[in-house]
Design an enzyme around this catalytic site. Sequence first.
Site, PDB file in Angstrom:
ATOM      1  N   LYS A 176       0.846  -1.205   0.000  1.00 33.72           N
ATOM      2  CA  LYS A 176       0.000   0.000   0.000  1.00 33.72           C
ATOM      3  C   LYS A 176       0.874   1.245   0.000  1.00 33.72           C
ATOM      4  O   LYS A 176       0.634   2.195  -0.750  1.00 33.72           O
ATOM      5  CB  LYS A 176      -0.927  -0.005   1.234  1.00 33.72           C
ATOM      6  N   GLN A 206      -4.792  -1.327   9.611  1.00 34.75           N
ATOM      7  CA  GLN A 206      -4.701  -2.668   9.033  1.00 34.75           C
ATOM      8  C   GLN A 206      -5.327  -3.698   9.982  1.00 34.75           C
ATOM      9  O   GLN A 206      -4.985  -3.754  11.157  1.00 34.75           O
ATOM     10  CB  GLN A 206      -3.215  -3.008   8.775  1.00 34.75           C
ATOM     11  N   ASP A 228     -11.243   2.837   4.109  1.00 31.75           N
ATOM     12  CA  ASP A 228     -11.660   1.434   4.023  1.00 31.75           C
ATOM     13  C   ASP A 228     -13.179   1.301   3.972  1.00 31.75           C
ATOM     14  O   ASP A 228     -13.706   0.235   3.639  1.00 31.75           O
ATOM     15  CB  ASP A 228     -11.142   0.660   5.256  1.00 31.75           C
TER      16      ASP A 228
END
Length: 296
Positions: free
Chosen positions: A54, A98, A121
């Site tokens: 990422k 994460q 997200d």
Amino acid sequence: MVAQVIDGKAFAATVRAQVADQVAKLKEENGITPGLAVVLVGEDPASQVYVRSKGKQTVEVGMNSYEHKLDVDTSEADLLALIDKLNNDPAVHGILVQLPLPKHLNEDLVINSIDPAKDVDGFHISNVGLLGTGQKSMVPCTPLGCLMMLRDHHGSLSGMDAVVIGRSNIVGKPMAQLLLGDSCTVTIAHSRTKDLPDVVRRADIVVAAVGRPEMVPGDWIKEGATVIDVGINRIEHDGKNKLVGDVDYASAAERAGAITPVPGGVGPMTIACLLANTLTACCRANSLPEPEGLTA
Ligand code: NAP
């Protein structure tokens, strides 16, 4: 029929190029550089790989990448304090924590402490509610990538029968909401669904997000249907590790009209959509027009 392969790797490269173009414009015309902060707690090897990837792709499209690596025994209070700092940092437009988090941390509490406008997200309860009510939201990256590929392949999805196999909060449910938003008739199947083969056989669009290697055989697929395989399963084949999806690719490709491979299908689209979401969040934060074709 031999299915057309939907090349997610190539599509993701196109999305990243579009994002990079828009980022360059934002810098030149507005003096703004989008920034994505990724928070990793602990040293889970798979999570470390994702975070590295990422960060690399964020920099490649011209955005600022801020990585925060915290010890596995970081307290909830310290993690929440970092998120609060990122929420209030104008250089940070997207925040991603994460998952999975170490067991002593409450994932829901942590995710819901992110500013919804920076929740790239799309897991914050506000974004879930906005998506469910058809309002402007941050959309989870994997389903957004699936939607982009479906729109690209079909143009309009209106009136199509779609079956989503899997009802997780990160893939199945938001995928179903997005398909409904595009006027599909949507069925969500799961482990208790009766006559799953018959349910899948009705579908013009099949999205498989189960986590069971090659569970969907070709004879469940309606001739000419579009198959999006979200599954990423590691299996042993001839003594070697191999990645396979939730769909039996070989038999499904003989009946489908189009199909995503694993690897090289949905997977690469997920990070591309994370970058797209960060760009969208940055444009919204600065009251600028949103990038076209990169949001739901
Ligand atoms: P999950 O949270 O484990 O959910 C799996 C879903 O599949 C559940 O809703 C479950 O039903 C359903 N299911 C399990 N067995 C079934 C069966 N025999 N028949 C019908 N449905 C069944 O998984 P997830 O997080 O959504 O992930 C699904 C897959 O996608 C995994 O392989 C994951 O690695 C992959 N994934 C890929 C990406 C990407 O970037 N490509 C991103 C995220 C996930 P119940 O609810 O009834 O238990």
